[in-house]
Design a protein around this motif. Structure first.
Motif, PDB file in Angstrom:
ATOM      1  N   GLU A 701      -6.678   5.075   4.947  1.00 28.96           N
ATOM      2  CA  GLU A 701      -6.518   4.052   4.479  1.00 28.96           C
ATOM      3  C   GLU A 701      -7.700   3.224   3.954  1.00 28.96           C
ATOM      4  N   GLY A 702      -7.717   2.748   3.005  1.00 32.01           N
ATOM      5  CA  GLY A 702      -8.942   1.797   2.351  1.00 32.01           C
ATOM      6  C   GLY A 702      -8.202   0.638   1.537  1.00 32.01           C
ATOM      7  N   GLN A 703      -9.228  -0.085   1.024  1.00 27.27           N
ATOM      8  CA  GLN A 703      -8.699  -1.167   0.406  1.00 27.27           C
ATOM      9  C   GLN A 703      -9.216  -1.078  -1.110  1.00 27.27           C
ATOM     10  N   SER A 704      -8.431  -1.582  -2.076  1.00 25.57           N
ATOM     11  CA  SER A 704      -8.596  -1.471  -3.371  1.00 25.57           C
ATOM     12  C   SER A 704      -8.764  -2.865  -3.878  1.00 25.57           C
ATOM     13  N   PRO A 705      -9.708  -3.394  -4.636  1.00 23.19           N
ATOM     14  CA  PRO A 705      -9.875  -4.802  -5.388  1.00 23.19           C
ATOM     15  C   PRO A 705      -8.659  -4.971  -6.007  1.00 23.19           C
ATOM     16  N   THR A 706      -7.920  -4.301  -6.695  1.00 27.12           N
ATOM     17  CA  THR A 706      -6.958  -4.411  -7.600  1.00 27.12           C
ATOM     18  C   THR A 706      -5.549  -4.326  -6.927  1.00 27.12           C
ATOM     19  N   THR A 707      -5.479  -3.445  -6.241  1.00 26.36           N
ATOM     20  CA  THR A 707      -3.748  -2.988  -5.606  1.00 26.36           C
ATOM     21  C   THR A 707      -3.734  -3.428  -3.982  1.00 26.36           C
ATOM     22  N   GLY A 708      -4.747  -3.715  -3.592  1.00 24.18           N
ATOM     23  CA  GLY A 708      -4.994  -3.795  -2.098  1.00 24.18           C
ATOM     24  C   GLY A 708      -4.878  -2.698  -1.183  1.00 24.18           C
ATOM     25  N   LEU A 709      -3.933  -2.403  -0.381  1.00 25.13           N
ATOM     26  CA  LEU A 709      -4.072  -1.214   0.407  1.00 25.13           C
ATOM     27  C   LEU A 709      -4.011   0.059  -0.485  1.00 25.13           C
ATOM     28  N   LEU A 710      -4.942   0.665  -0.191  1.00 28.61           N
ATOM     29  CA  LEU A 710      -4.985   2.121  -0.665  1.00 28.61           C
ATOM     30  C   LEU A 710      -5.153   3.351   0.367  1.00 28.61           C
ATOM     31  N   VAL A 711      -4.075   4.190   0.000  1.00 29.09           N
ATOM     32  CA  VAL A 711      -4.176   5.217   0.982  1.00 29.09           C
ATOM     33  C   VAL A 711      -4.410   6.430   0.148  1.00 29.09           C
ATOM     34  N   THR A 712      -5.272   7.414   0.629  1.00 34.36           N
ATOM     35  CA  THR A 712      -5.627   8.530  -0.258  1.00 34.36           C
ATOM     36  C   THR A 712      -5.523   9.872   0.894  1.00 34.36           C
ATOM     37  N   PHE A 790       1.963  12.401  -1.574  1.00 31.36           N
ATOM     38  CA  PHE A 790       0.918  11.336  -2.369  1.00 31.36           C
ATOM     39  C   PHE A 790       1.301  11.372  -3.817  1.00 31.36           C
ATOM     40  N   GLU A 791       2.304  12.118  -4.104  1.00 30.79           N
ATOM     41  CA  GLU A 791       2.691  12.228  -5.673  1.00 30.79           C
ATOM     42  C   GLU A 791       3.814  10.831  -5.637  1.00 30.79           C
ATOM     43  N   GLU A 792       4.091  10.180  -4.593  1.00 28.88           N
ATOM     44  CA  GLU A 792       5.365   9.124  -4.489  1.00 28.88           C
ATOM     45  C   GLU A 792       4.870   7.950  -3.949  1.00 28.88           C
ATOM     46  N   HIS A 793       3.416   7.636  -4.722  1.00 25.58           N
ATOM     47  CA  HIS A 793       2.618   6.295  -4.329  1.00 25.58           C
ATOM     48  C   HIS A 793       2.893   5.880  -2.710  1.00 25.58           C
ATOM     49  N   ILE A 794       2.136   6.626  -2.226  1.00 31.92           N
ATOM     50  CA  ILE A 794       2.082   6.504  -0.785  1.00 31.92           C
ATOM     51  C   ILE A 794       1.632   5.035  -0.335  1.00 31.92           C
ATOM     52  N   SER A 795       0.662   4.437  -0.944  1.00 27.83           N
ATOM     53  CA  SER A 795       0.461   3.091  -0.799  1.00 27.83           C
ATOM     54  C   SER A 795       1.292   2.191  -0.768  1.00 27.83           C
ATOM     55  N   GLU A 796       2.491   2.303  -1.508  1.00 27.66           N
ATOM     56  CA  GLU A 796       3.612   1.599  -1.550  1.00 27.66           C
ATOM     57  C   GLU A 796       4.572   1.780  -0.475  1.00 27.66           C
ATOM     58  N   ILE A 797       4.654   3.066   0.075  1.00 27.74           N
ATOM     59  CA  ILE A 797       5.389   3.500   1.250  1.00 27.74           C
ATOM     60  C   ILE A 797       5.036   2.970   2.362  1.00 27.74           C
ATOM     61  N   MET A 798       3.581   3.205   2.409  1.00 28.65           N
ATOM     62  CA  MET A 798       3.136   2.828   3.890  1.00 28.65           C
ATOM     63  C   MET A 798       3.237   1.225   4.008  1.00 28.65           C
TER      64      MET A 798
END
Length: 1365
Positions: A701-712, A790-798
């Motif tokens: 997990e990380g943080q994106s300045p635009t989308t907030g939660l960022l999971v990679t 990771f094809e399914e926008h995991i950040s939203e899922i998390m």
């Protein structure tokens, strides 16, 4: 007892001297007996810390004891095997262990090209534009490589040019902005925070006047390779008067340089902005005082100095933060550069090195005679070695390895947590050059020089094959490139690399060569200008142990590649992996013994397990080779793949029973078997494919300045795809060859074994191989799942997950996903989250779910697809509205799909569906779905058996009921919601049922027609707990009666419900039976309650019931009536004893309690109460109820009754005694139904007549006795007959005048009889004969009558006679 003979001989171990290939059958306490004769798998006791020589190393995949094995599932066993294999791989010897004190010259240089450690990939020509510029050179030219960027450079006078040597027509990138001649160029790492992130490197260009810093931005090019762009930084420092010839940079961005006029070391510093008294760029001389004072040069003649010493090379060890310098006099200096410091810590002149060499016994070696000329130094990082710090190469081609030690005196310079800087250095090992290829006999195929330690006679320390060495470079983990000058324009190149396979076996057999290398003499044909590492620096692990294990990473990381710049072009060489060597030897065909000989050589060199693993890799397409058009491609030659397949199958060995364990037990077991080398090779191959991801979390997990939660992903999707493809190839290989592989061939192989031991060994082999096959399938699906994730926008899922689940996802490793139940469950949770997200977004869930099922069926099965489709339909129905036709159709279709997969629904999914069905008033659907899920959770209906057996404690079936109960509780909630909704509106509107009423009817129809008896039982229990007995009485189900019958034994109220249910449904006979049972039960009922039940039972038994035979009904009625009589008798006893003053106060409660409860037996009622209390009327009733027919007892009891009644009345004083006696007779006659036995007229009439004459004569009416008997229905004929007999018998007291009393009663009875018989159509007084007899009797007794009675008698006779005429 015999065992299969192993195919390879054993090699000696410490404490074990085995002379024959077969395992010893005699146990020796002080020796090691091997379970399988494979030399490659025998460990040393020192490595594994064995306490006794009888212990044995646990191999990867080797079966453990039964206590550990039996509980393991196949996937758990496979997981353990992989972990053990990875642990073994991490124990690869560190370089300090085999480059130890001493010397060696062990090389294997084969003329068979397949065994060459490196392979030439491609040669790139120098562009013509460079030659054009070269021809214009006036002062100097220099060339070099930035190999990691795939670029080469040339400095011509004041111009610098850079080009991509891999491009067929590269553009030149020029730097020509300065006018001074260039003296040195170096590419270094920039300091963090000084430049933009796009500036990845810093180009340091030294001229005769300045040092200029040029920014270089590099990124991956579209067509492959790297692009480079130069940027001006406006950073420079003047170096006028200096001739800078050496530049070096550290990983932290520090830049050091030296000039050719002295041995000083300078540092160039730079910063973003100028500061007070400090510009943007500056230089510092770190050594002008210390080094000159410490080591002044020798003086000759009259104050003339020799040629000044200067630095020819610098090298940094960033892992230890050290800077090494090599001077023109072969002096090595070591500087600590920790924390921006610069301290000289070690000075090692060549003379000191020569002294160390003498101590090692090499003083007479010509190649090492002083003065020693060192041409290069190469640091050995701390990740690679803990003791060795440096390798230096001499002009004679010898490699000298130096170790360093640290002293406490330098502790002040060490940072917390980092090692101290060294204070001294010593020679540790010397590696002599290989034999000159010109000295090899023509027929000899290889050169093998083996050395152990010191001055070994077999050590070849005389070879001058590398004299004179002009340039030498070492790359981790030991690649050695040595350039030998043959003339001014041509170099001879020697390349060697550690023979990793043999080094890996050093711990198993200490007698193997200590530092074996594979060597080669590739043709260069030109003079080398520079050499560089194209690929990343090799590193199999972050610690010395395992660092150099090239075998472990050969499928995980790209092979190392080296570029060499010569005066004709750039030549690239690629490291051959062991799998490439194996494939190449097969492809080329081998030596005299052909391919089979090469395979045997592999087994001898690397062991059967490594050979099996390598052969399997080649068979699965892992072998790479350089094609004719200089491309690196997989080897797909069918001949090569077939030979590799055969090698894996035929040389994989056999499973072996541990003979040591067998001696301690009566017979072999599956846990004593060590799997074959084939299994260990398969485990090695799988572990090496998975090593880079096995212990790694799947996401970060990380943080994106635009989308907030960022999971990679922690591992790139491309890397996962590669692993998946390799495993798919492995799966296909195992599937297509399973009939040939022992352990995978199936039951057919059992028929081929000849002994029990072989059968057990084969079973163990199958268990081990099968577990790995399952693991491969799990990993393939697990990787597919991660890709989908990771094809399914995991950040939203998390973001949609709970905190607990989210933390579990953070902690989930690939190993956990592949091998654990918790990982599998968590993956399913993520699949649900993916589908729910698609449902929320209005996407086509069926497409998404089908893709999930196809790619990772373990996490999304066919049932899951249907579930997701049903959920989607349910959501769409809510959007359409439950009142609309389309909405109801969607609800029904959703229910149909849910029911289709009811066995796969989790409780959470069921709750979600039930709640949504309920919210849309689809109560029947919610109930039906819950019933189906309950049935699927307990298909054996074990819960019902548990209920029927009284719900015993600690019964395994209780778990099955618990599963059902959770579903039933949902139904209770649905019914509650249904009732609440139904109560809020009318049932009928304009004579039509409302929608709510119809849905209520539908729901209850599902409930009442359900054949799930366990559900019905639970539902009825719930109704009872809610106090809804009225609902129970409304149910029409075959299970309600069974339920109430079962519950009726627990409570009176439940039993009441049972007979009420029967009565309400017209089952009167069953109701009577229940009421009878209640009356006879042990429930704490009063006698009145029991009599009430009996009364109801009599009424119900008297009512006709369809389907019940008359005889059955009468039988029950008789049973109830008899019991009711007994109860009435007991009740009479109770009432009398309540007021009977003869009972003591102490005994009265006990007596009343006993009588006011269960019905007592006749003998108790009679003997203990009625007879003792003198209740003779009750005694008579008891006689009748008990069918006691003894005439004497009956007659005496009647007499006692009459006497007792008379005395009691006399005592009380009222009423008249005759009245009391008459009333008692009347009531008993009625209760006894004038029974001939219990109410004997022939006895009672004389008793009463005597009592009347003796005790009541003249007191009451003359005919009170006859009136009493006639009133209760005693036949006239019976009375007349008894009186007539008494009259003729002339018995006391009816003698003499007293006969008139009998005559009076006879006349009275005859008159009554005549009156009664003359009213109807029947015969007078029973017939003419009887009437004539009566008339005669009247005539005969007439004289005894009184006067007024005589007239009555005559009148009666006349009337009789009149009728007889």
């Amino acid at each position: 007892m015999s065992f299969p003979v192993p195919q390879t001989p054993q090699k000696p171990l410490p404490g074990a001297f085995i002379q024959t290939p077969a395992p010893s059958s005699t146990y020796q306490p002080n020796s090691i007996t091997l379970a399988n004769d494979r030399s490659s798998e025998v460990p040393s006791q020192q490595q594994y810390g064995l306490q006794g020589q009888g212990q044995q190393r646990q191999q990867p995949g080797q079966v453990l004891g039964r206590s550990q094995q039996d509980s393991l599932k196949p996937i758990e066993r496979a997981s353990r095997t992989i972990n053990e294999t990875l642990t073994q791989e991490s124990r690869y010897p560190e370089i300090d262990s085999y480059v130890s004190q001493g010397a060696s010259s062990d090389y294997e240089i084969s003329t068979q090209l397949g065994w060459a450690p490196f392979q030439r990939v491609k040669s790139y020509n120098i562009p013509d534009a460079i030659f054009s510029q070269y021809n214009n050179a006036q002062i100097s030219t220099m060339m070099g490589l930035f190999a990691n960027l795939n670029h080469a450079w040339v400095a011509i006078d004041n111009a610098f040019y850079l080009w991509d040597y891999t491009h067929p027509d590269p553009d030149l990138i020029g730097f020509e902005e300065q006018p001074h001649n260039i003296t040195a160029v170096r590419l270094v790492t920039p300091r963090a925070g000084v430049f933009l992130p796009s500036i990845t490197h810093l180009l340091v260009v030294a001229t005769t006047a300045d040092i200029i810093l040029v920014g270089l931005a590099s990124q991956a090019a579209q067509g492959g390779g790297q692009s480079a762009v130069l940027y001006s930084t406006r950073l420079s420092i003047s170096v006028k008067g200096m001739s800078v010839n050496v530049i070096e940079g550290s990983a932290t961005g520090r830049i050091f340089f030296a000039e050719s006029g002295n041995d000083d070391v300078y540092e160039l510093t730079y910063q973003q902005e100028e500061r007070w008294f400090q510009g943007r760029c500056a230089k510092t001389n770190h050594t002008s005082k210390g080094v000159t004072a410490f080591n002044p040069g020798p003086i000759f003649g009259f104050g003339q100095k020799a040629k000044p010493e200067y630095i020819v090379q610098m090298a940094t060890d960033d892992t230890r933060e050290l800077l090494y310098t090599l001077s023109s006099r072969s002096t090595i200096r070591v500087f600590s550069i920790k924390s921006n410091t610069f301290v000289l810590v070690v000075t090692k002149p060549s003379s000191s090195i020569s002294t160390d060499l003498q101590h090692l016994g090499n003083s007479q070696v010509e190649l090492l005679r002083p003065p020693l000329s060192i041409i290069s130094v190469d640091p050995i990082p701390a990740e690679e070695a803990s003791r060795l710090h440096l390798m230096v190469a001499t002009s004679t081609g010898c490699r000298i390895f130096l170790s360093a030690t640290s002293g406490s005196a330098y502790g002040a310079f060490s940072r917390a947590g980092s090692p101290s800087a060294p204070t001294s250095m010593q020679v540790q090992h010397i590696k002599f050059p290989p034999i000159d290829p010109a000295r090899l006999p023509t027929e000899q195929q290889t050169s093998a020089q083996v050395v152990l330690y010191g001055n070994n006679p077999s050590l070849d320390n005389t070879s001058k094959a590398l004299v004179p060495t002009r340039k030498a470079v070492r790359f981790a983990p030991g690649y050695f490139f040595c350039f030998v000058a043959r003339d001014q324009s041509t170099d001879l190149l020697f390349v060697s690399a550690p023979e990793t396979g043999r080094i890996a076996r050093l711990r198993e057999n200490p007698n193997l060569p200590r530092y074996p290398e594979l060597g080669m003499w590739p043709h260069l044909g030109s003079r080398a200008e520079d050499i560089g590492l194209v690929s990343s620096r090799f590193k199999a692990s972050k610690t010395p142990s395992g660092f150099g294990n090239e075998l472990a990473v050969q499928y995980d990381k790209p092979a190392s590649e080296v570029a060499i710049l010569t005066n004709t072009g750039v030549h690239t060489f690629r490291r051959r992996r062991l799998v490439d060597i194996f494939a190449s030897t097969i492809k080329i065909g081998g030596g005299d013994e052909g391919v089979e000989g090469e395979i045997k050589k592999f087994i001898r060199s690397y062991g059967p397990s490594e050979t099996a693993s390598t052969a399997l890799a080649v068979a699965c397409g892992q072998g790479l080779d350089v094609t004719s058009d200089a491309r690196i491609a997989k080897i797909t030659d069918p001949v090569v793949l077939e030979f590799a397949r055969k090698a894996f199958i035929e040389h994989g060995g056999k499973p072996q029973i541990n003979e040591n364990q067998l001696m301690d037990q009566s017979g072999p077991t599956i846990d004593m078997v060590r799997p074959s080398a084939r299994h260990e090779g398969l485990a090695l191959y799988i572990a090496r494919l998975l090593r880079s991801i096995w212990k790694v979390p799947i996401a970060k997990e990380g943080q994106s300045p635009t989308t907030g939660l960022l999971v990679t992903p922690t591992v790139s999707v491309g890397k996962l795809q590669t692993i998946s493809q390799d495993l798919l190839a492995l799966k296909e290989f195992l599937g297509s060859n399973k009939s040939f592989i022992d352990g995978l061939a199936g039951p057919d192989m059992i028929g081929r074994v000849s002994t029990k031991q072989e059968e057990i060994a084969l079973q163990a082999e199958h268990r081990a191989l099968h577990s790995l096959v399952i693991l491969v399938e799990n990993v393939i699906e697990g990787i597919a799942f991660v890709q989908v994730l990771f094809e399914e926008h995991i950040s939203e899922i998390m973001s949609s997950l709970s905190n607990e689940t989210r933390q579990q996802v953070r902690d989930l490793t690939f190993e956990g996903l592949f091998t654990t139940i918790s990982g599998n469950d968590l993956a399913k949770e993520l699949v649900k989250a993916i589908v729910n997200r698609n449902i929320a977004n209005g996407s086509n869930v069926e497409t998404v779910a089908e893709a999930l099922r196809r790619r990772c069926g373990s996490f999304c099965s066919a049932d899951d697809v249907i579930i997701f489709k049903a959920q989607e339909l349910l959501k769409r129905s809510s959007e359409a509205g439950s009142e609309s036709e389309s909405g109801r159709n969607l609800l029904n279709e959703s229910l149909r799909l849910f029911k289709e997969v009811s066995g796969s629904l989790t409780m959470e999914q069921l709750q979600w569906a039930a709640q949504n069905f309920t919210s849309m008033q689809f109560y029947a659907g919610a109930i039906q779905l819950a019933l189906d899920v309950a049935q699927e959770s307990d298909r054996g209906n074990r819960a019902l058996g548990w209920i029927q057996e009284g719900r015993p404690a600690q019964d395994s079936r209780e778990v099955a009921f618990g599963s059902r109960k959770r579903c039933y509780n949902l139904i209770h909630d649905v019914i509650t919601s249904l009732e609440q909704a139904s109560s809020q509106g009318p049932t009928l509107v304009d004579g039509q049922y409302t929608a709510a009423a119809k849905r209520r009817t539908e729901a209850y129809e599902v409930v009442e027609t359900s054949e799930d008896e366990a559900f019905q039982t639970d539902l009825y229990d719930w109704y009872l707990s809610q106090g809804r007995t009225d609902r129970l009485l409304e149910i029409h189900s075959p299970y309600i009666v069974t339920y109430l019958q079962r519950k009726s034994v627990e409570d009176v109220a439940n039993a009441d419900l049972l007979w009420r249910y029967h009565t309400q449904n017209g089952h009167n006979h069953e109701a009577a039976r229940v009421q009878l049972d209640l009356a006879q039960s042990n429930f704490p009922l009063s006698l009145d309650q029991r009599i009430e039940y009996l009364g109801r039972a009599k009424a119900n038994a008297s009512t006709s019931t369809p389907g019940v035979a008359r005889q059955t009904r009468y039988q029950l009625l008789r049973e109830v009536s008899d019991l009711l009589d007994v109860a009435n008798i007991q009740s009479d006893l109770l009432q009398r004893l309540k007021v009977d003053q003869r009972i003591s106060a102490q005994r009265r409660p006990d007596v009343l309690k006993e009588l006011n409860g269960s019905m007592l037996p006749f003998n108790v009622l009679y003997n203990q109460y009625a007879d003792q209390a003198g209740y003779f009327d009750l005694c008579l009733l008891i006689y009748q109820a008990a069918d006691h027919r003894n005439p004497t007892d009956i007659r005496n009891t009647w007499q006692n009754l009459i006497d007792g009644t008379h005395e009691e009345t006399i005592t009380r004083g009222e009423p008249q005694p005759y009245e009391a006696v008459g009333e008692r007779v009347r009531s008993l006659g009625i209760r006894l139904n004038l029974s001939e036995t219990m109410f004997p007229v022939s006895d009672l009439v004389p008793m009463l007549e005597r009592y009347s004459v003796e005790f009541q004569n003249g007191v009451g009416p003359e005919t009170w006795v006859m009136d009493t008997l006639i009133d209760i229905g005693v036949p006239f004929e019976s009375l007349y007959s008894v009186l007539e007999g008494m009259f003729y018998n002339d018995e006391a007291p009816f003698q003499g005048k007293n006969r008139r009393y009998l005559a009076r009663d006879i006349l009275y009875v005859a008159e009554k009889w005549f009156q009664d018989s003359s009213r109807g159509p029947g015969k007078i007084m029973g017939g003419e004969n009887n009437a004539a007899s009566i008339s005669a009797t009247l005539q005969m007794m007439q004289p005894t009558l009184e006067a007024r009675k005589t007239e009555e008698c005559q009148l009666l006779r006349m009337r009789i006679e009149h009728l007889l005429r």
